[in-house]
Design a protein around this motif. Structure first.
Motif, short mmCIF file in Angstrom:
data_model
loop_
_atom_site.label_atom_id
_atom_site.label_comp_id
_atom_site.label_asym_id
_atom_site.label_seq_id
_atom_site.Cartn_x
_atom_site.Cartn_y
_atom_site.Cartn_z
N GLU A 146 0.91 -1.39 -0.15
CA GLU A 146 -0.23 0.04 0.14
C GLU A 146 0.92 1.31 0.03
O GLU A 146 0.61 2.24 -0.91
CB GLU A 146 -0.85 0.01 1.34
CG GLU A 146 -1.80 1.26 1.39
CD GLU A 146 -2.66 1.20 2.54
OE1 GLU A 146 -3.87 1.74 2.63
OE2 GLU A 146 -1.96 1.00 3.71
N CYS A 167 -7.66 -7.97 -1.86
CA CYS A 167 -8.09 -6.71 -1.88
C CYS A 167 -8.95 -6.60 -3.34
O CYS A 167 -8.12 -6.21 -4.23
CB CYS A 167 -6.89 -5.61 -1.77
SG CYS A 167 -6.02 -5.53 -0.27
N LEU A 222 -6.60 -2.01 -3.41
CA LEU A 222 -5.61 -1.33 -2.80
C LEU A 222 -5.44 0.07 -3.55
O LEU A 222 -5.31 0.19 -4.79
CB LEU A 222 -4.31 -2.27 -3.15
CG LEU A 222 -3.14 -1.61 -2.07
CD1 LEU A 222 -3.41 -2.06 -0.69
CD2 LEU A 222 -1.78 -2.57 -2.33
N LEU A 247 -6.06 1.04 4.07
CA LEU A 247 -6.58 -0.25 4.73
C LEU A 247 -6.93 -0.17 6.04
O LEU A 247 -6.75 0.71 6.72
CB LEU A 247 -5.11 -1.14 4.77
CG LEU A 247 -4.73 -1.83 3.53
CD1 LEU A 247 -3.20 -2.25 3.45
CD2 LEU A 247 -5.44 -2.72 2.82
#
Length: 352
Positions: free
Chosen positions: A165, A215, A240, A245
């Protein structure tokens, strides 16, 4: 000196056409026949200029074709470094993968995959960047580069995902600055602001336990003796880059991969592919048909699905497609005091 040689090599294909052009000009200016006004003279002059023009066009085409071939060779080499094929065997697992790009002439698009053996287990990533073709390569490079480091460094699978991320976030910020270099010029509706990645992270332990973080990516199919069946799992997290998150990452722990069984991983371009009549590609049916005669080697299964996909779409893909098969080829043996779980081949005693 090297620069001079390079220039000479680039100009070499034009030497003969230039000579032909010079001959044509001399013919027109100096040859007595070319000065006459008769039909024969006009025909001869036209033939000379046509020959010179054809030679010039062919020389230019030959030079451009040679340069295009070199550029394609460099591009394919760079793409293979970016999206390298996985090893056929990795810590007791057999692997195979393939990628189809929707962009004409590109070997790599917006899909990504990688598998590495780490002290924490075999870690696998497969993902799909929003969009396809060459513009998506920047995000692919950012995610894969981060994964290849984080997979070894992070003890927990969640730590790997957070590293991905952060890497994607840096890439998007850099793209935003390139698109809008003026201070305060960032556009929330710009291309970089809308870029995200669907991602599936797997961690396979030696006992066959599989941990997963999803994701927004399609769950894989489990390939067993009864055919292909979707992995029973919960709802995935958002893609993502679309949203931050959560503090607690929902690691899925309900999947096991016993010896002899496999997982078929894919991006959504596989199941979303349509034929001329608008029918979706029947991925599960194709997998069941391939497994009907018994176990299939991962590379052979990838080839069958690949061929069926191209037949279904007539070779006209509208989205990138990535496929990967991971099969557990570890032997089922009783636990041993040392080297637990390894397969040993009996060795005949040497003659004395």
């Amino acid at each position: 000196m090297p620069r001079t040689r390079t220039c000479i090599r680039r100009l070499a294909p034009f030497a003969l056409p230039a000579l032909w052009g010079a001959v044509a000009v001399l013919w027109k200016l100096a040859c007595p026949i070319a000065q006459q006004g008769g039909t024969a003279a006009r025909i001869a002059t036209s033939a000379v200029f046509f020959t010179a023009g054809t030679g010039l066009v062919l020389g230019v085409h030959r030079g451009l074709a040679r340069e295009l071939k070199q550029v394609r060779a460099v591009a394919h080499a760079a793409q293979r470094v970016l999206l390298r094929p996985p090893p056929p065997r990795l810590d007791g697992l057999s692997l195979a993968a393939a990628q189809l790009s929707a962009a004409r002439g590109a070997a790599v698009g917006g899909d990504l995959y990688e598998a590495v053996a780490t002290p924490h287990g075999v870690r696998i990533v497969i993902g799909d960047v929003r969009g396809h073709g060459l513009p998506a390569l920047g995000a692919v490079a950012a995610v894969l580069g981060s994964f290849r480091e984080a997979a070894h460094d992070e003890a927990e699978l969640g730590g790997v995902l957070r590293r991905l991320e952060r890497a994607l976030g840096r890439h998007l910020r850099d793209r935003a600055r390139e698109e809008h270099p003026a201070p305060g010029g960032w556009d929330p509706a710009g291309a970089s602001a809308e870029e995200f990645v669907t991602l599936l992270l797997l961690e396979i332990h030696r006992d066959g336990t599989v941990l997963a973080l999803n994701c927004g990516h399609p769950w894989p199919y489990r390939l067993g003796r009864t055919g292909a069946e979707p992995v029973p799992a919960g709802d995935p997290m958002p893609p993502l880059g679309a949203f931050p998150l959560p503090d607690e990452l929902p690691v899925h722990r309900g999947v096991t991969l016993p010896p002899g069984e496999a997982l078929f991983l894919h991006t959504d371009g596989a199941e979303d592919a349509r034929d001329a009549a608008g029918r979706f590609f029947p991925l599960q049916d194709v997998l069941d048909a391939a497994l009907a005669g018994g176990p299939v080697h991962p590379a052979a299964l990838i080839h069958r699905v690949h061929s069926a996909l191209l037949r279904h779409t007539g070779g006209r893909l509208t989205d990138d497609v990535a496929l990967m098969v991971v099969r557990n080829d570890r032997c089922r043996v009783p636990a041993q005091p040392a080297d637990q779980g390894l397969c040993r081949t009996p060795v005949a005693p040497s003659p004395r």
